[in-house]
Design a protein around this motif. Sequence first.
Motif, short mmCIF file in Angstrom:
data_model
loop_
_atom_site.label_atom_id
_atom_site.label_comp_id
_atom_site.label_asym_id
_atom_site.label_seq_id
_atom_site.Cartn_x
_atom_site.Cartn_y
_atom_site.Cartn_z
N ILE A 51 30.17 -15.59 45.26
CA ILE A 51 29.43 -16.53 44.43
C ILE A 51 30.40 -17.51 43.81
CG2 ILE A 51 29.51 -14.95 42.44
CD1 ILE A 51 26.70 -16.04 41.68
N THR A 57 25.70 -18.65 46.55
CA THR A 57 25.98 -17.31 47.02
C THR A 57 26.08 -17.26 48.54
OG1 THR A 57 23.63 -16.77 47.05
CG2 THR A 57 24.86 -16.22 45.05
N TYR A 59 26.20 -14.04 51.68
CA TYR A 59 26.08 -12.61 51.93
C TYR A 59 26.40 -12.28 53.39
CZ TYR A 59 23.49 -12.33 47.53
OH TYR A 59 23.11 -12.41 46.21
N SER A 70 25.76 -11.61 41.32
CA SER A 70 25.52 -12.50 40.20
C SER A 70 26.77 -12.55 39.34
CB SER A 70 24.32 -12.03 39.37
OG SER A 70 24.55 -10.73 38.84
#
Length: 123
Positions: A51, A57, A59, A70
């Motif tokens: 992030i 973000t 993944y 977060s």
Amino acid sequence: QVQLVESGGGLGQPGGSLRLSCAASGRLFTIYAMGWYRQAPGKQRELVASITNGGTTNYADSVKGRFTISRDNAKNTVYLQMNSLKPEDTAVYSCNADLAYFTGSVSLRSTYWGQGTQVTVSS
């Protein structure tokens, strides 16, 4: 000068949840991005999630829809909420930060790593 301290992890059950935290401390100037990597026995380290300081973000495909990254910029902390755990999530998870820190009257940019925390998913 800079430390990344991880917490959380441990033993989780398949289908269960765990939460990892990583707090950066020291003479910090700016944290550009933070992320989580993992390394399972006999495998290469892989990016789990990252992030930016703007909240963008990223993944790994294997965790999309199950893990959420977060950060709390005021606390210089990044979190990894891991849901719907699978045995293949078992690994050592390490926090990573791309940051700038003060040294004397100037700031330098570097990458730092936490010490790693074991996550084991087993019934």
